[in-house]
Design a protein around this motif. Sequence first.
Motif, mmCIF file in Angstrom:
data_model
loop_
_atom_site.group_PDB
_atom_site.id
_atom_site.type_symbol
_atom_site.label_atom_id
_atom_site.label_comp_id
_atom_site.label_asym_id
_atom_site.label_seq_id
_atom_site.Cartn_x
_atom_site.Cartn_y
_atom_site.Cartn_z
ATOM 1 N N VAL A 135 73.549 101.849 50.245
ATOM 2 C CA VAL A 135 74.718 101.190 49.916
ATOM 3 C C VAL A 135 75.008 101.883 48.401
ATOM 4 N N GLY A 136 74.115 102.287 47.684
ATOM 5 C CA GLY A 136 74.014 102.951 46.364
ATOM 6 C C GLY A 136 73.237 102.150 45.427
ATOM 7 N N SER A 137 73.426 102.261 44.075
ATOM 8 C CA SER A 137 72.587 101.541 43.141
ATOM 9 C C SER A 137 72.212 100.156 43.558
ATOM 10 N N THR A 138 71.289 99.699 42.840
ATOM 11 C CA THR A 138 70.741 98.144 43.040
ATOM 12 C C THR A 138 71.873 97.426 42.689
ATOM 13 N N GLU A 139 72.712 97.554 41.736
ATOM 14 C CA GLU A 139 73.802 96.741 41.308
ATOM 15 C C GLU A 139 74.868 96.666 42.587
ATOM 16 N N GLN A 140 75.272 97.860 43.161
ATOM 17 C CA GLN A 140 75.993 98.029 44.253
ATOM 18 C C GLN A 140 75.557 97.326 45.436
ATOM 19 N N VAL A 141 74.135 97.301 45.772
ATOM 20 C CA VAL A 141 73.708 96.565 46.853
ATOM 21 C C VAL A 141 73.749 95.038 46.588
ATOM 22 N N VAL A 142 73.715 94.674 45.470
ATOM 23 C CA VAL A 142 73.719 93.198 44.994
ATOM 24 C C VAL A 142 75.283 92.933 45.386
ATOM 25 N N ALA A 143 76.228 93.611 44.824
ATOM 26 C CA ALA A 143 77.571 93.379 44.928
ATOM 27 C C ALA A 143 77.978 93.290 46.355
ATOM 28 N N MET A 144 77.398 94.074 47.069
ATOM 29 C CA MET A 144 77.709 94.127 48.476
ATOM 30 C C MET A 144 77.154 92.829 49.396
ATOM 31 N N LEU A 145 75.912 92.576 48.654
ATOM 32 C CA LEU A 145 75.193 91.205 49.410
ATOM 33 C C LEU A 145 75.979 89.845 48.816
ATOM 34 N N VAL A 146 76.682 89.939 47.782
ATOM 35 C CA VAL A 146 77.434 88.724 47.185
ATOM 36 C C VAL A 146 78.583 88.575 48.153
ATOM 37 N N GLU A 147 79.202 89.902 48.576
ATOM 38 C CA GLU A 147 80.522 89.854 49.228
ATOM 39 C C GLU A 147 80.125 89.172 50.753
ATOM 40 N N ALA A 148 79.062 90.000 51.260
ATOM 41 C CA ALA A 148 78.893 89.695 52.710
ATOM 42 C C ALA A 148 78.250 88.458 53.012
ATOM 43 N N ILE A 149 77.224 87.858 52.242
ATOM 44 C CA ILE A 149 76.554 86.691 52.736
ATOM 45 C C ILE A 149 77.405 85.493 52.943
ATOM 46 N N PRO A 150 78.647 85.357 52.123
ATOM 47 C CA PRO A 150 79.248 83.996 52.688
ATOM 48 C C PRO A 150 80.126 84.345 54.107
ATOM 49 N N PHE A 151 80.216 85.461 54.494
ATOM 50 C CA PHE A 151 80.853 85.815 55.808
ATOM 51 C C PHE A 151 79.830 85.346 56.839
ATOM 52 N N ILE A 152 78.470 85.621 56.516
ATOM 53 C CA ILE A 152 77.577 85.571 57.525
ATOM 54 C C ILE A 152 77.290 84.014 57.509
#
Length: 172
Positions: A135-152
Amino acid sequence: MNSLGSIFSFISKDAVNKIQIMVTHQNGENGDKYETLQSMVKYELDNNLVDLQRRAEHPESGCRTLLRLHRTLRWLELFLEKLRTSTEDSKTSVMCTDAYNDSLAQYHAWIIRKAATMAFCALPGRAAFFQTMNVGSTEQVVAMLVEAIPFISKVYEITEELYKQHNLLELP
Ligand SMILES: CCCCCCCC/C=C\CCCCCCCC(=O)N[C@@H](COP(=O)(O)O)[C@H](O)/C=C/CCCCCCCCCCCCC
């Protein structure tokens, strides 16, 4: 899963197998009934296509197969939430094991639990795991997770509620 090594293949095989069962339902002659979760549940229950007490004539019903994937989604939600809030020295194996013990483990036989727990020990460390996610840097991974987890979480809640309404949460 494949890039994590062959020790995870017994896990990914089961996931692929269950997804394949769902795809086969969707591509079958009653595929239109499998367009939504709600239409699948209604169709299979109305036509007695679900084994409710013990595995018998319908071991591959959409309802029981999706229930296994639904329980796995809960593991994924917990694991990703742990990853999101993890620090540099957090261990992926511990996060994965804790998420597993709080979700899927209760539905698995002893031998499966042991094999899964052993496989988790072979998970790469946090930094390498993030790289595998690509996904990219750690910050980008965290940002992706912040976006994805609510959908899950939303998908999990909707399925849980539907299965609860129809008493399908313990399908054999
Ligand atoms: C952003 C990405 C981060 C991580 C991505 C990981 C993606 C994971 C995708 C799939 C996970 C594995 C799916 C496993 C499905 C298990 C379903 C199940 O419960 N099956 C059992 C019951 O089936 P029936 O006999 O009733 O038909 C079956 O007995 C289980 C067999 C295999 C063992 C399952 C262990 C599950 C461990 C779950 C997570 C492991 C993933 C680790 C990698 C990070």
